[in-house]
Scaffold this motif. Structure first.
Motif, PDB file in Angstrom:
ATOM      1  N   GLY A 158      37.998  29.558  55.838  1.00 17.58           N
ATOM      2  CA  GLY A 158      39.450  29.513  55.973  1.00 17.58           C
ATOM      3  C   GLY A 158      40.078  28.479  55.073  1.00 17.58           C
ATOM      4  N   ALA A 159      39.485  27.285  55.030  1.00 17.88           N
ATOM      5  CA  ALA A 159      40.076  26.176  54.286  1.00 17.88           C
ATOM      6  C   ALA A 159      40.060  26.405  52.784  1.00 17.88           C
ATOM      7  N   VAL A 160      39.073  27.164  52.302  1.00 22.07           N
ATOM      8  CA  VAL A 160      38.981  27.427  50.863  1.00 22.07           C
ATOM      9  C   VAL A 160      39.485  28.833  50.531  1.00 22.07           C
ATOM     10  N   PHE A 161      38.809  29.859  51.013  1.00 19.40           N
ATOM     11  CA  PHE A 161      39.103  31.229  50.568  1.00 19.40           C
ATOM     12  C   PHE A 161      40.475  31.719  51.049  1.00 19.40           C
ATOM     13  N   TYR A 162      40.688  31.640  52.350  1.00 20.47           N
ATOM     14  CA  TYR A 162      41.947  32.128  52.934  1.00 20.47           C
ATOM     15  C   TYR A 162      43.126  31.297  52.443  1.00 20.47           C
ATOM     16  N   ASN A 163      42.982  29.986  52.485  1.00 16.10           N
ATOM     17  CA  ASN A 163      44.063  29.106  52.062  1.00 16.10           C
ATOM     18  C   ASN A 163      44.444  29.335  50.600  1.00 16.10           C
ATOM     19  N   LYS A 164      43.461  29.309  49.723  1.00 19.25           N
ATOM     20  CA  LYS A 164      43.772  29.437  48.294  1.00 19.25           C
ATOM     21  C   LYS A 164      44.383  30.792  47.972  1.00 19.25           C
ATOM     22  N   ALA A 165      43.916  31.825  48.630  1.00 17.35           N
ATOM     23  CA  ALA A 165      44.429  33.164  48.339  1.00 17.35           C
ATOM     24  C   ALA A 165      45.861  33.331  48.828  1.00 17.35           C
ATOM     25  N   VAL A 166      46.103  33.087  50.125  1.00 17.15           N
ATOM     26  CA  VAL A 166      47.412  33.436  50.688  1.00 17.15           C
ATOM     27  C   VAL A 166      48.462  32.353  50.494  1.00 17.15           C
ATOM     28  N   ASN A 167      48.041  31.107  50.380  1.00 16.91           N
ATOM     29  CA  ASN A 167      48.994  30.008  50.281  1.00 16.91           C
ATOM     30  C   ASN A 167      49.224  29.560  48.847  1.00 16.91           C
ATOM     31  N   HIS A 168      48.477  30.141  47.933  1.00 21.87           N
ATOM     32  CA  HIS A 168      48.525  29.695  46.547  1.00 21.87           C
ATOM     33  C   HIS A 168      48.748  30.885  45.617  1.00 21.87           C
ATOM     34  N   TYR A 169      47.733  31.700  45.468  1.00 21.24           N
ATOM     35  CA  TYR A 169      47.823  32.804  44.502  1.00 21.24           C
ATOM     36  C   TYR A 169      48.778  33.913  44.933  1.00 21.24           C
ATOM     37  N   LEU A 170      48.830  34.209  46.217  1.00 23.80           N
ATOM     38  CA  LEU A 170      49.694  35.300  46.685  1.00 23.80           C
ATOM     39  C   LEU A 170      51.062  34.802  47.123  1.00 23.80           C
ATOM     40  N   GLU A 171      51.365  33.564  46.852  1.00 26.48           N
ATOM     41  CA  GLU A 171      52.667  33.028  47.230  1.00 26.48           C
ATOM     42  C   GLU A 171      53.319  32.346  46.031  1.00 26.48           C
ATOM     43  N   PRO A 187      44.821  30.409  26.404  1.00 26.05           N
ATOM     44  CA  PRO A 187      44.553  30.894  25.051  1.00 26.05           C
ATOM     45  C   PRO A 187      43.151  31.467  24.923  1.00 26.05           C
ATOM     46  N   GLY A 188      43.060  32.663  24.369  1.00 29.26           N
ATOM     47  CA  GLY A 188      41.768  33.285  24.140  1.00 29.26           C
ATOM     48  C   GLY A 188      41.283  34.205  25.240  1.00 29.26           C
ATOM     49  N   THR A 189      41.954  34.199  26.406  1.00 25.95           N
ATOM     50  CA  THR A 189      41.532  35.094  27.482  1.00 25.95           C
ATOM     51  C   THR A 189      42.043  36.513  27.237  1.00 25.95           C
ATOM     52  N   ALA A 190      41.378  37.475  27.879  1.00 24.12           N
ATOM     53  CA  ALA A 190      41.750  38.890  27.708  1.00 24.12           C
ATOM     54  C   ALA A 190      42.683  39.361  28.810  1.00 24.12           C
ATOM     55  N   TYR A 191      43.181  38.441  29.602  1.00 20.58           N
ATOM     56  CA  TYR A 191      44.020  38.831  30.738  1.00 20.58           C
ATOM     57  C   TYR A 191      45.311  38.025  30.742  1.00 20.58           C
ATOM     58  N   THR A 192      46.330  38.640  31.332  1.00 18.90           N
ATOM     59  CA  THR A 192      47.633  37.983  31.440  1.00 18.90           C
ATOM     60  C   THR A 192      47.638  36.991  32.598  1.00 18.90           C
ATOM     61  N   GLY A 193      48.714  36.192  32.643  1.00 19.69           N
ATOM     62  CA  GLY A 193      48.824  35.231  33.727  1.00 19.69           C
ATOM     63  C   GLY A 193      48.833  35.869  35.095  1.00 19.69           C
ATOM     64  N   LYS A 194      49.678  36.890  35.298  1.00 19.75           N
ATOM     65  CA  LYS A 194      49.774  37.523  36.614  1.00 19.75           C
ATOM     66  C   LYS A 194      48.515  38.322  36.942  1.00 19.75           C
ATOM     67  N   GLU A 195      47.863  38.903  35.938  1.00 25.58           N
ATOM     68  CA  GLU A 195      46.614  39.623  36.208  1.00 25.58           C
ATOM     69  C   GLU A 195      45.583  38.676  36.797  1.00 25.58           C
ATOM     70  N   HIS A 196      45.459  37.498  36.198  1.00 27.29           N
ATOM     71  CA  HIS A 196      44.420  36.577  36.658  1.00 27.29           C
ATOM     72  C   HIS A 196      44.756  35.966  38.012  1.00 27.29           C
ATOM     73  N   VAL A 197      46.024  35.656  38.236  1.00 31.62           N
ATOM     74  CA  VAL A 197      46.446  35.132  39.540  1.00 31.62           C
ATOM     75  C   VAL A 197      46.058  36.114  40.647  1.00 31.62           C
ATOM     76  N   TRP A 198      46.357  37.384  40.438  1.00 31.71           N
ATOM     77  CA  TRP A 198      46.031  38.408  41.443  1.00 31.71           C
ATOM     78  C   TRP A 198      44.519  38.553  41.596  1.00 31.71           C
ATOM     79  N   ASP A 199      43.803  38.515  40.478  1.00 33.00           N
ATOM     80  CA  ASP A 199      42.337  38.628  40.523  1.00 33.00           C
ATOM     81  C   ASP A 199      41.715  37.497  41.335  1.00 33.00           C
ATOM     82  N   GLU A 200      42.226  36.287  41.155  1.00 34.25           N
ATOM     83  CA  GLU A 200      41.654  35.156  41.882  1.00 34.25           C
ATOM     84  C   GLU A 200      41.824  35.317  43.393  1.00 34.25           C
TER      85      GLU A 200
END
Length: 456
Positions: A158-171, A187-200
């Motif tokens: 909860g403290a790592v996975f749930y928190n980081k996903a719902v309180n950080h990347y999805l908010e 720089p140099g990545t094959a993904y956009t900012g929002k793509e990676h945020v959602w992926d994380e």
């Protein structure tokens, strides 16, 4: 809540729904590299492997080894779980094969946890639990009623996975000024900012990329590394299970486990919302998301956050029922003057799972209101122990202080109240191990016990 989630999914499904797996091509404008996939969440899977490995060593009393998986970022750390088994080979054997320089502690919730004595932050609590586990035999403290293996694991998820996903990347990370979709994440990545945020965020959920094509029971058996489902797990047919995309971890496993037992649809609801949200981002073709697109994306995020919270609450509900049943067994054994040590050990284990999941609900940085205060008070800082004592505080040296909490068997009534509170506060659908129908029986038992004591 089932109707609400379903209606949200229907309302959110205006973008193309071609994707049936979490696999998406490169949309970043101007990208001239060789990558064909824009999906990347290796760091999150590395933390799943760190969590699984930490749980594996939490009962061995070696604090240095526990810290290797909790707070270290050193190279060369071996994955202790999942590992290859007969009929179920795993591709990776080192954390660095997933992502280098990752730890659990620095990503944990840093807000206050009121459900533990001393009101530590989430990060402090993880350190305290590991420190305490190192001082016990097999992670078990019978004096204070703690199973540190369970407490560490359930709270860390909860403290790592749930928190980081719902309180950080999805908010906060979905706002327009945070990692825009018309720029590379770095720089140099094959993904956009929002793509990676959602992926994380998706990586922290812990589902296989092909989760939509799997049944809930198959997802459960993949986590258990059952050779009978290896062909389903090995989605690309290369002969090994890739932890990055083909294994089921943490809350994805618990969502599927609830569904497999109760016929609910938590796993596929969350998985579909993740896939549909990622498809929306991909459909933008590397352009900045419009306000309308971000609004729709936030609706997918709301579906995910709501169902994910329910999954954790469902787990807490189930283990409250287990604690109730354990207390019943202890009463029967005591009445027969038998050996209660095994029943007490199960009681402590199940309480640790209940408490760990309850604490995890606090670790999303979301206001639970009266539900949080109710869970803290009803569950307490420890189970009610023999002698009717319960941990109530910490002393000046960090030791646990106990006080009288009333008869142990009265604690059964608390478990029924916990289940009622969870069911009502989070609109639970499965309610496995439901003991709420036994309220009148418990009250009758307590009244009978009180009358017997008066007659004595």
């Amino acid at each position: 809540m089932k109707k609400t989630l379903l209606s949200l999914l229907v309302a959110c499904s205006t973008s193309a729904m071609a994707a049936q797996s979490y696999e998406f091509g490169v949309t970043l404008q101007g990208y001239d590299g060789s990558a064909t996939s824009s999906v990347s969440y290796g760091g999150q899977i590395a933390r799943h492997a760190l969590h699984n490995s930490l749980k594996k060593v939490a009962g061995k009393g070696d604090q240095a080894q526990m810290n290797t998986y909790l707070s270290s970022t050193e190279a060369g750390r071996v994955i202790l779980d999942p590992v290859s088994k007969d009929g179920f080979p795993v591709k990776q054997s080192k954390i660095d094969e997933l992502s280098s320089g990752k730890d659990l502690l620095s990503s944990a919730y840093d807000g206050v946890i009121t459900g533990w004595p001393g009101n530590p932050t989430g990060q402090e609590l993880l350190e305290q639990l590991v420190d305490a586990a190192a001082k016990t035999k097999a992670g078990y403290d019978p004096v204070n009623g703690y199973d540190y293996v369970q407490l560490i694991s359930k709270f860390a998820m909860g403290a790592v996975f749930y928190n980081k996903a719902v309180n950080h990347y999805l908010e906060e990370k979905l706002e327009a000024d945070q990692h825009p979709n018309n720029e590379a994440y770095k720089p140099g990545t094959a993904y956009t900012g929002k793509e990676h945020v959602w992926d994380e965020a998706f990586g922290y959920f812990g589902a296989p990329a092909n989760g939509l094509s799997l049944s809930a029971k198959e997802v459960v058996q993949i986590t258990k590394q059952n050779p009978e489902v290896f062909a389903k797990a090995d989605a690309n047919g290369d002969g090994v299970v890739d932890l990055k995309s083909e294994m089921a971890f943490a809350h994805a496993y618990y969502a599927a486990s609830v569904d497999a037992s109760a016929g609910t649809n938590y796993f596929h609801t969350i998985m579909q919302a993740f896939v549909d949200g990622r498809q929306l981002i991909s459909d933008a073709k590397g352009k900045a998301l419009t306000d309308a697109q971000r609004t729709e994306l936030k609706e997918y995020a709301a579906v995910i956050a709501t169902a994910w919270q329910q999954v954790i609450a469902e787990a807490a509900f189930k283990y409250a029922g287990s604690v109730y049943a354990d207390l019943e067994k202890i009463a029967v054994i005591e009445e027969a003057h038998g050996d209660v040590s095994k029943a007490y050990r199960n009681y402590v284990k199940h309480w640790g799972e209940l408490k760990g999941f309850a604490l995890a609900l606090e670790a999303a940085g979301r206001d639970l209101g009266n539900a949080q205060a109710g869970l803290d008070r009803l569950i307490g800082f420890s189970p009610v122990l023999f002698g009717d004592a319960q941990v109530v505080a910490l002393d000046g040296k960090g030791g646990f202080v106990q006080a009288n909490a009333g008869p142990m068997q009265e604690y059964k009534l608390n478990m029924i109240k916990v289940q009622n509170l969870l069911a009502q506060s989070f609109a639970l659908e499965a309610k496995l191990n439901d003991k709420t129908a036994g309220m009148s029986d418990v009250l009758e038992q307590l009244n009978a016990a009180a009358q017997s004591a008066e007659n004595d």
